[in-house]
Design an enzyme around this catalytic site. Structure first.
Site, short mmCIF file in Angstrom:
data_model
loop_
_atom_site.label_atom_id
_atom_site.label_comp_id
_atom_site.label_asym_id
_atom_site.label_seq_id
_atom_site.Cartn_x
_atom_site.Cartn_y
_atom_site.Cartn_z
CB CYS A 5 -0.86 0.05 1.26
SG CYS A 5 -1.77 -1.46 1.55
NE ARG A 32 4.08 2.21 -1.06
CZ ARG A 32 5.25 1.68 -0.75
NH1 ARG A 32 6.32 2.03 -1.42
NH2 ARG A 32 5.37 0.82 0.23
CD1 TRP A 78 -2.30 -4.54 -5.94
CD2 TRP A 78 -0.93 -5.56 -4.52
NE1 TRP A 78 -1.81 -5.65 -6.56
CE2 TRP A 78 -0.96 -6.31 -5.72
CE3 TRP A 78 -0.12 -6.03 -3.48
CZ2 TRP A 78 -0.24 -7.48 -5.91
CZ3 TRP A 78 0.59 -7.19 -3.67
CH2 TRP A 78 0.52 -7.91 -4.87
CG ASN A 104 2.90 -0.44 3.27
OD1 ASN A 104 2.50 -1.55 2.91
ND2 ASN A 104 4.05 0.06 2.88
N GLY A 105 1.67 -2.73 5.57
CA GLY A 105 2.40 -3.81 6.24
C GLY A 105 1.43 -4.90 6.69
CD GLU A 479 13.61 -6.65 -17.65
OE1 GLU A 479 13.45 -7.61 -16.90
OE2 GLU A 479 13.03 -5.57 -17.49
CE LYS A 483 9.57 -4.71 -17.81
NZ LYS A 483 10.67 -4.85 -16.90
CD GLU A 486 6.51 -6.13 -15.66
OE1 GLU A 486 6.13 -6.20 -14.49
OE2 GLU A 486 7.61 -5.72 -15.99
CG HIS A 502 16.43 -30.12 -26.53
ND1 HIS A 502 16.89 -31.38 -26.84
CD2 HIS A 502 17.46 -29.26 -26.76
CE1 HIS A 502 18.16 -31.29 -27.21
NE2 HIS A 502 18.52 -30.02 -27.18
CE LYS A 601 8.78 0.71 -9.95
NZ LYS A 601 9.30 0.14 -11.20
C1 AGP Z 1 9.62 -5.29 -13.05
O1 AGP Z 1 9.12 -4.85 -14.26
C2 AGP Z 1 8.70 -5.95 -12.19
N1 AGP Z 1 7.49 -5.25 -12.01
C3 AGP Z 1 9.22 -6.72 -10.99
O2 AGP Z 1 9.66 -7.92 -11.52
C4 AGP Z 1 10.34 -6.11 -10.11
O3 AGP Z 1 11.52 -6.02 -10.85
C5 AGP Z 1 10.53 -6.99 -8.86
O4 AGP Z 1 9.36 -7.01 -8.10
C6 AGP Z 1 11.71 -6.56 -8.01
O5 AGP Z 1 11.56 -5.27 -7.51
P1 AGP Z 1 12.77 -4.50 -6.84
O6 AGP Z 1 13.79 -4.28 -7.88
O7 AGP Z 1 12.17 -3.24 -6.30
O8 AGP Z 1 13.29 -5.39 -5.75
#
Ligand code: AGP
Length: 606
Positions: A5, A32, A78, A104-105, A479, A483, A486, A502, A601
């Site tokens: 959050c 967040r 969230w 938050n927590g 990577e 992208k 997600e 394979h 995030k």
């Molecule tokens: C990245 O596009 C992602 N949303 C996610 O994988 C992110 O990289 C991961 O949660 C790690 O976050 P951090 O780098 O803040 O630890």
């Protein structure tokens, strides 16, 4: 219920009403969490507006700006369990609605506290753990404690993680706050003070911040800040941040993600400003260690994988990459002769923090690579390398990935020099060549954008895609695939190109996108046969390569990037077309790349 959050709180004499400031702060904290929002202000009494939905939707219904009062708290949530409902949205209140709290927590012992409070006659409205905080405060106030003492007692009963802001009608000028394991920063403005999960939330109001440490609690009014730890007053450590509010806004771009892709040259320039002494210290630590372990999650893990390949090729040591959430399976390998490089843009990812806590008990040394000054990870590490990429708001990491990779490269170069693997002259040459990287990346972004947009339109209806590469290009392929998954919600799989035969090749049919990360390196010839086998099955070949590649004539589309002056440019320039391809595929599918479903995030739960 557990949450990731964002919270913001403000007490101001400078403003007629704080609600508009809180709402603006929430919009910058939405990364967040964004499944419900709420605001509480205190005027003659507590007034609360909250509901399920994104900020804009809730605001349309409830007109959050209209709340009166010069003091207030707010929250964006969230949920990972249980439905996002109006009742479960924060702020939560006590029985008499004299206390409101945002959090938050996770309060791990909330069931015991709730049972105790119910036995004292308290009635609960929500299913959340947070609500116990408001009732516990009420309980201590009922017992005759003053507000500060009631708050201290409330916090001392909580087990778990928290960043808390609390309003009480019994003390209408103050906001009480406490922090443990969840981020909380205080903003110190003229005639107005703030608390928030992250600095951009109040950056348009002040640049003076106090990054709270675990175990600190206190209160602030519009002109006074009081912090204590273990009952002893702590002098506020005020620092001034150099981010501008514009840096935390979209700056004319339709989405944060696109803005952040375009910010990469500037972010890289800032990463390059890292002091050589900091790199040297870490390089010496690595060379004195028997084992090097990289750990991270998601995108940061892909940057770590690049680091792993790079160090593996250069150093004669035991080197291992570990996804942080898998830490328990690798702990036995880690000891006092190990240096752990923990990579996290936020520095708050719970999986990474747990890994670090576990290996610290085994006396390993911790090096953090992060973007957030004062983050939990930075505080746990013996050495920290800050990427200085500026705030990243888009859920999809972009500029922090390239910053992390650049940091790995800088560290590798310095380490090679200290190990005597390169001469001083070579060291200086490669360092000098990196100074040109930002302007090259700037050109790459501008030149590949139109092609990425066109190809995105062609692949937007695909159900699945492959991202293939060999050797140290595999992390970039991984990577790229992450992208696309997600933000465009297209299944994408990355694997070493030689693996197709394979099994995976069974999926390939006409127009199936196969993206190759294939610069002109030692694997170029071997990649050619992989390209041909995919093409023979009708795959749509999309290539990330360099001028005069033998692969270009076999591809349907090619992103031809400049031949690099240094191999250290490659992962950074190669990811650019893949970031843009995902972005434009998401927007072509009518999706919001800044707010992908089911994601937050910063993942502060494990
Ligand atoms: C990245 O596009 C992602 N949303 C996610 O994988 C992110 O990289 C991961 O949660 C790690 O976050 P951090 O780098 O803040 O630890």
């Amino acid at each position: 219920m557990i949450y990731v959050c964002g919270i913001i709180a403000c007490s101001s004499q400078r403003h007629q009403r704080v609600a508009p400031i809180l709402k603006a702060g929430l919009s910058r904290l939405e990364y967040r969490g964004y499944d419900s929002v709420g605001i509480a202000t205190l005027d003659a009494s507590l007034i609360i507006k909250k509901d399920a939905g994104k900020l804009d939707e809730v605001d349309k219904k409830l007109v959050l700006d209209s709340l009166p009062g010069k003091i207030g708290i707010a929250h964006t949530r969230w949920a990972t369990h249980g439905p996002p409902t109006s009742i479960n949205a924060h702020p939560h209140v006590d029985c008499k609605e004299g206390v409101a709290v945002v959090h938050n927590g996770i309060i791990e012992n909330y069931i015991e506290i709730k049972t105790f409070l119910i036995s004292k006659g308290h009635a609960f409205k929500s299913d959340t753990d947070t609500e116990v905080i408001a009732h516990l405060m009420e309980h201590h106030l009922n017992e005759g404690e003053n507000s500060l003492e009631a708050f201290r007692k409330t916090i001392s009963s909580l087990k778990g993680t928290y960043a808390i802001a609390l309003l009480t009608a019994s003390d209408p000028q103050r906001i009480y706050f406490a922090k443990k394991s969840s981020p909380l920063v205080i903003g110190v403005g003229e005639g107005a003070l703030f608390a928030a999960s992250d600095i951009p939330a109040f950056l348009d109001q002040t640049k003076k911040v106090v990054v709270l440490r675990d175990g600190e609690l206190g209160y602030f009014s519009s002109s006074e800040l009081y912090i204590e730890k273990d009952g002893v007053q702590v002098k506020p450590r005020i620092t001034t941040v150099n981010w501008t509010p514009e840096m935390a806004q979209k700056g004319g771009f339709p989405h944060f993600m696109l803005k952040e892709i375009y910010e990469q040259p500037l972010a890289l320039e800032n990463t390059l400003k890292i002091r050589e002494e900091s790199l040297e210290k870490v390089a010496r630590l690595l060379l004195s260690s028997e084992k090097i372990v990289f750990t991270a999650c998601g995108t940061s893990f892909h940057a770590s994988l690049w680091g792993y390949h790079e160090f593996l090729r250069k150093l004669d040591k035991f080197i291992l990459p570990v996804i942080s959430s898998e830490y328990s399976h690798y702990l036995h390998l880690i000891d006092e002769n190990t240096t752990v490089i923990a990579v996290s843009q936020s520095g708050e990812t719970m999986d990474v923090l747990k890994f670090v806590a576990g290996v610290k008990k085994r006396d390993a040394k911790i090096v953090a690579i992060t973007n957030v000054v004062g983050s939990s990870l930075a505080r746990e590490a013996s050495e920290t390398l800050y990427m200085q990429a500026g705030p990243e708001i888009g859920v999809a990491a972009t500029k922090t990935f390239t910053g992390q990779v650049l940091m790995m490269n800088l560290l590798s170069i310095v380490t090679q020099y200290f190990e005597g693997l390169i001469t001083h002259q070579e060291y200086q040459k490669v360092m000098r060549s990196l100074a040109e990287l930002p302007s090259i990346i700037s050109r790459v972004i501008r030149t590949v954008e139109p092609r990425a947009r066109r190809i995105a339109n062609e692949i937007k209806r695909s159900k699945s895609a492959f991202y293939l590469a060999r050797g140290h290009n595999i992390p970039v392929a991984m990577e790229g695939a992450l992208k696309l998954k997600e933000i465009a919600y297209i299944h994408a799989e990355a694997y070493p190109a030689g693996e197709s035969k394979h099994g995976p090749i069974a999926l390939v049919e006409p127009d199936f996108p196969v993206i190759f990360v294939a610069p002109r390196d030692e694997d170029e010839r071997r990649i050619l046969s992989n390209v041909q086998e995919m093409k023979a099955r009708g795959g749509k070949i999309i290539l990330v390569t360099e001028p005069n590649s033998i692969l270009i004539e076999h591809a349907h589309h090619s992103f031809v990037l400049p031949y690099p002056r240094s191999i250290y440019y490659r992962p950074i320039q190669n990811i650019i077309p893949l970031q843009l391809l995902s972005y434009f595929t998401a927007t072509a599918r009518g999706l919001d790349p800044d707010k992908p479903r089911n994601l937050a995030k910063t993942v502060t739960v494990d």
